[in-house]
Design a protein around this motif. Sequence first.
Motif, PDB file in Angstrom:
ATOM      1  N   PHE A   1       0.843  -1.186   0.000  1.00 46.38           N
ATOM      2  CA  PHE A   1       0.000   0.000   0.000  1.00 46.38           C
ATOM      3  C   PHE A   1       0.881   1.239   0.000  1.00 46.38           C
ATOM      4  O   PHE A   1       2.007   1.241   0.508  1.00 46.38           O
ATOM      5  N   VAL A   2       0.347   2.310  -0.547  1.00 44.62           N
ATOM      6  CA  VAL A   2       0.975   3.625  -0.470  1.00 44.62           C
ATOM      7  C   VAL A   2      -0.037   4.566   0.157  1.00 44.62           C
ATOM      8  O   VAL A   2      -1.085   4.856  -0.440  1.00 44.62           O
ATOM      9  N   ASP A   3       0.260   5.003   1.377  1.00 47.76           N
ATOM     10  CA  ASP A   3      -0.646   5.892   2.105  1.00 47.76           C
ATOM     11  C   ASP A   3      -2.062   5.319   2.155  1.00 47.76           C
ATOM     12  O   ASP A   3      -3.056   6.019   1.961  1.00 47.76           O
ATOM     13  N   GLY A   4      -2.149   3.986   2.386  1.00 51.88           N
ATOM     14  CA  GLY A   4      -3.444   3.320   2.523  1.00 51.88           C
ATOM     15  C   GLY A   4      -4.076   2.868   1.228  1.00 51.88           C
ATOM     16  O   GLY A   4      -5.107   2.186   1.244  1.00 51.88           O
ATOM     17  N   VAL A   5      -3.486   3.214   0.083  1.00 52.14           N
ATOM     18  CA  VAL A   5      -4.049   2.838  -1.215  1.00 52.14           C
ATOM     19  C   VAL A   5      -3.314   1.600  -1.728  1.00 52.14           C
ATOM     20  O   VAL A   5      -2.077   1.609  -1.814  1.00 52.14           O
ATOM     21  N   PRO A   6      -4.062   0.522  -2.051  1.00 53.94           N
ATOM     22  CA  PRO A   6      -3.373  -0.687  -2.520  1.00 53.94           C
ATOM     23  C   PRO A   6      -2.681  -0.455  -3.858  1.00 53.94           C
ATOM     24  O   PRO A   6      -3.171   0.304  -4.705  1.00 53.94           O
ATOM     25  N   SER A   7      -1.543  -1.120  -4.026  1.00 56.23           N
ATOM     26  CA  SER A   7      -0.865  -1.077  -5.315  1.00 56.23           C
ATOM     27  C   SER A   7      -1.729  -1.767  -6.363  1.00 56.23           C
ATOM     28  O   SER A   7      -2.627  -2.550  -6.022  1.00 56.23           O
ATOM     29  N   PRO A   8      -1.505  -1.508  -7.644  1.00 57.54           N
ATOM     30  CA  PRO A   8      -2.298  -2.200  -8.674  1.00 57.54           C
ATOM     31  C   PRO A   8      -2.234  -3.710  -8.546  1.00 57.54           C
ATOM     32  O   PRO A   8      -3.239  -4.408  -8.729  1.00 57.54           O
ATOM     33  N   GLU A   9      -1.064  -4.253  -8.221  1.00 56.91           N
ATOM     34  CA  GLU A   9      -0.918  -5.704  -8.087  1.00 56.91           C
ATOM     35  C   GLU A   9      -1.725  -6.222  -6.898  1.00 56.91           C
ATOM     36  O   GLU A   9      -2.393  -7.263  -6.978  1.00 56.91           O
ATOM     37  N   THR A  10      -1.675  -5.487  -5.782  1.00 59.94           N
ATOM     38  CA  THR A  10      -2.438  -5.888  -4.596  1.00 59.94           C
ATOM     39  C   THR A  10      -3.932  -5.797  -4.857  1.00 59.94           C
ATOM     40  O   THR A  10      -4.701  -6.686  -4.461  1.00 59.94           O
ATOM     41  N   SER A  11      -4.348  -4.740  -5.515  1.00 58.24           N
ATOM     42  CA  SER A  11      -5.780  -4.569  -5.819  1.00 58.24           C
ATOM     43  C   SER A  11      -6.295  -5.717  -6.664  1.00 58.24           C
ATOM     44  O   SER A  11      -7.373  -6.283  -6.392  1.00 58.24           O
ATOM     45  N   GLU A  12      -5.532  -6.106  -7.669  1.00 57.01           N
ATOM     46  CA  GLU A  12      -5.965  -7.212  -8.521  1.00 57.01           C
ATOM     47  C   GLU A  12      -5.990  -8.517  -7.736  1.00 57.01           C
ATOM     48  O   GLU A  12      -6.920  -9.328  -7.861  1.00 57.01           O
ATOM     49  N   LEU A  13      -4.982  -8.716  -6.878  1.00 61.33           N
ATOM     50  CA  LEU A  13      -4.890  -9.948  -6.108  1.00 61.33           C
ATOM     51  C   LEU A  13      -6.075 -10.093  -5.156  1.00 61.33           C
ATOM     52  O   LEU A  13      -6.718 -11.155  -5.106  1.00 61.33           O
ATOM     53  N   VAL A  14      -6.401  -9.045  -4.415  1.00 60.93           N
ATOM     54  CA  VAL A  14      -7.475  -9.170  -3.421  1.00 60.93           C
ATOM     55  C   VAL A  14      -8.846  -9.241  -4.093  1.00 60.93           C
ATOM     56  O   VAL A  14      -9.768  -9.889  -3.573  1.00 60.93           O
ATOM     57  N   GLN A  15      -9.002  -8.611  -5.248  1.00 60.37           N
ATOM     58  CA  GLN A  15     -10.292  -8.710  -5.928  1.00 60.37           C
ATOM     59  C   GLN A  15     -10.481 -10.079  -6.572  1.00 60.37           C
ATOM     60  O   GLN A  15     -11.608 -10.601  -6.614  1.00 60.37           O
ATOM     61  N   ASP A  16      -9.409 -10.672  -7.035  1.00 57.53           N
ATOM     62  CA  ASP A  16      -9.501 -12.061  -7.491  1.00 57.53           C
ATOM     63  C   ASP A  16      -9.849 -12.977  -6.315  1.00 57.53           C
ATOM     64  O   ASP A  16     -10.644 -13.917  -6.446  1.00 57.53           O
ATOM     65  N   ASN A  17      -9.260 -12.688  -5.169  1.00 56.50           N
ATOM     66  CA  ASN A  17      -9.574 -13.482  -3.982  1.00 56.50           C
ATOM     67  C   ASN A  17     -11.035 -13.306  -3.579  1.00 56.50           C
ATOM     68  O   ASN A  17     -11.700 -14.263  -3.167  1.00 56.50           O
ATOM     69  N   LEU A  18     -11.545 -12.078  -3.715  1.00 58.84           N
ATOM     70  CA  LEU A  18     -12.947 -11.836  -3.398  1.00 58.84           C
ATOM     71  C   LEU A  18     -13.851 -12.631  -4.337  1.00 58.84           C
ATOM     72  O   LEU A  18     -14.857 -13.219  -3.904  1.00 58.84           O
ATOM     73  N   ALA A  19     -13.502 -12.673  -5.606  1.00 59.53           N
ATOM     74  CA  ALA A  19     -14.282 -13.491  -6.555  1.00 59.53           C
ATOM     75  C   ALA A  19     -14.242 -14.957  -6.151  1.00 59.53           C
ATOM     76  O   ALA A  19     -15.258 -15.665  -6.230  1.00 59.53           O
ATOM     77  N   PHE A  20     -13.072 -15.422  -5.692  1.00 58.62           N
ATOM     78  CA  PHE A  20     -12.956 -16.807  -5.229  1.00 58.62           C
ATOM     79  C   PHE A  20     -13.850 -17.042  -4.016  1.00 58.62           C
ATOM     80  O   PHE A  20     -14.524 -18.077  -3.917  1.00 58.62           O
ATOM     81  N   VAL A  21     -13.871 -16.093  -3.070  1.00 54.49           N
ATOM     82  CA  VAL A  21     -14.710 -16.232  -1.873  1.00 54.49           C
ATOM     83  C   VAL A  21     -16.183 -16.308  -2.267  1.00 54.49           C
ATOM     84  O   VAL A  21     -16.931 -17.157  -1.755  1.00 54.49           O
ATOM     85  N   HIS A  22     -16.622 -15.439  -3.179  1.00 55.20           N
ATOM     86  CA  HIS A  22     -18.010 -15.491  -3.638  1.00 55.20           C
ATOM     87  C   HIS A  22     -18.304 -16.839  -4.303  1.00 55.20           C
ATOM     88  O   HIS A  22     -19.371 -17.433  -4.078  1.00 55.20           O
ATOM     89  N   ALA A  23     -17.367 -17.309  -5.107  1.00 54.61           N
ATOM     90  CA  ALA A  23     -17.578 -18.583  -5.798  1.00 54.61           C
ATOM     91  C   ALA A  23     -17.605 -19.747  -4.818  1.00 54.61           C
ATOM     92  O   ALA A  23     -18.409 -20.679  -4.952  1.00 54.61           O
ATOM     93  N   LEU A  24     -16.729 -19.716  -3.820  1.00 57.28           N
ATOM     94  CA  LEU A  24     -16.717 -20.776  -2.816  1.00 57.28           C
ATOM     95  C   LEU A  24     -18.024 -20.783  -2.030  1.00 57.28           C
ATOM     96  O   LEU A  24     -18.619 -21.839  -1.787  1.00 57.28           O
ATOM     97  N   ASN A  25     -18.496 -19.599  -1.636  1.00 63.72           N
ATOM     98  CA  ASN A  25     -19.779 -19.517  -0.940  1.00 63.72           C
ATOM     99  C   ASN A  25     -20.917 -20.015  -1.824  1.00 63.72           C
ATOM    100  O   ASN A  25     -21.849 -20.678  -1.343  1.00 63.72           O
TER     101      ASN A  25
END
Length: 518
Positions: free
Chosen positions: A26-50
């Motif tokens: 993060f930079v001043d609380g803002v996720p880097s582009p790589e982090t943003s993509e990673l956590v949103q892919d993880n969120l899609a996985f969580v929705h799919a798992l649920n």
Amino acid sequence: MTISSDMLRSISTADQLETRLGTLEFVDGVPSPETSELVQDNLAFVHALNAYLNGFPGASTQALLNGFHEAGVENNAILIFSELMDSNSLFLTANADTVYFVGIVDLTSGPMVVDTPPQALALFDDMWFQWIVDFGLPGPDRGEGGRFLLVPPGYDGSLPDSGFHVRHSRTTRALLLGRSFINENPRQDPAPTVELIKSTLKVYPYAQGGFGTSIGTLLEGYVQPDPPVDIPETTFVEGTGLAFNTIPPSDFGFFELLNELVQDEPADSNTNIEVMGDLAAIGIVKGKPFNPDKRMRAILEDAAAVGSATSRALVFDPRESEGFAYYDGSAWGIPLWVGGYSFETPPPLVTKEGIKPLPPTGARTHNARTSFFYAYTGITPAMCMRLTGVGSQYIVAFKDADGNRLDGAKTYQVTLPPDIPAARFWSLTLYDNETRSMLQTPQRYPRAGSQSYPTPAATADADGSTTVTFGPEQPSDSPDGNWIQTDEDKGFFVILRLYSPGQSYFDKSWRPSEIEAV
């Protein structure tokens, strides 16, 4: 007054976080582009798992519908097993003790009438496995046979004054799942039971203003009578010996199956809107095409694999804290008791003073629901109640007395003490760990019990107890009816069924032995 540095630190995000996903930056609380993509892919996985874990009931009913069609059973027709269900079909934990009659009632054109046979043990569930009503012994007809009127969502026509058991379905199709007994006649021959079902079971459209509507109601002028219905002959398709599949896949096809259901049913048909939200988040939305891109498809494949693994862990190896065990320190258990058929409120107590409902918990027992629907078919209060002499009860064992998984290459014994609490009959049935369907061996019907059909009845020992052996070879001292064959290359699990259970089962004064390796 100012915000302390400790308070600011507690609500801030560090430049780097070490997590199970790896390092998040993060930079001043803002996720880097790589982090943003990673956590949103993880969120899609969580929705799919649920979606996998909580949407499995809907996928299971859709798989049943598709399996029936594969077997040549169209909607409003009935698949009947005149010589009982055997191990050829892939059907979640079905039994080889009763005459099954199953089908899909199509409500897309309006309400449908189902005239039900007497002495059945049966239910109607909707396409999300939401209970509609029982019929037969636990139903409002109390085993006399009845006339049930299933009403589709959005119906605004008239309904009868009386003469029908009227129930509303949230989906435009409903699952009919019936079982009838063969031990009502001396020879325990299924033929009379089959004939009774075929002569009494009818499925046909409802005619407004006809039977059930009084002339006085017609004279009020609000009901315009339909022409009388010419009740068609019910189409029965023989199921015994058929090989067909009714089990959802454990890969990307699972989500395609759920999409079929979502497209065919009203958007608000599932009372669990959180599940529908998870489905929408991965692209399964009523009225929209389901076309995941390469990235999303890979996420869905991964979620299906993890969802299947999670479900299998909850079925075969639940933690003690889940509370699935029926007896203290026992492998025998069932996930229904912790939250009842609704997976929220345990079934009521039955006392000398009457039935005493337990208070709602306000929390869904998600793991119990996942475990149940991954391994079993149909849901009704009759599956989990403390009433004697009505319905049936089940306990399941996945491990032996030493806590080891059951191995088809080994030989085991289980002993049922005298006075088995089953007024109608009891049975033990073996199931394949992989398919959760009846174990396939040369024996065809992998069961033992008090009935003499379709395999010889089990023989009790001199002390009144009954010992049943599971193994690849029949022991020389085991009667034919006391041995169930296993497959040396397959693991298996066991269900003990008690039909019309007795009080000693519910107060646990009667208890089967653990499954002992010989």
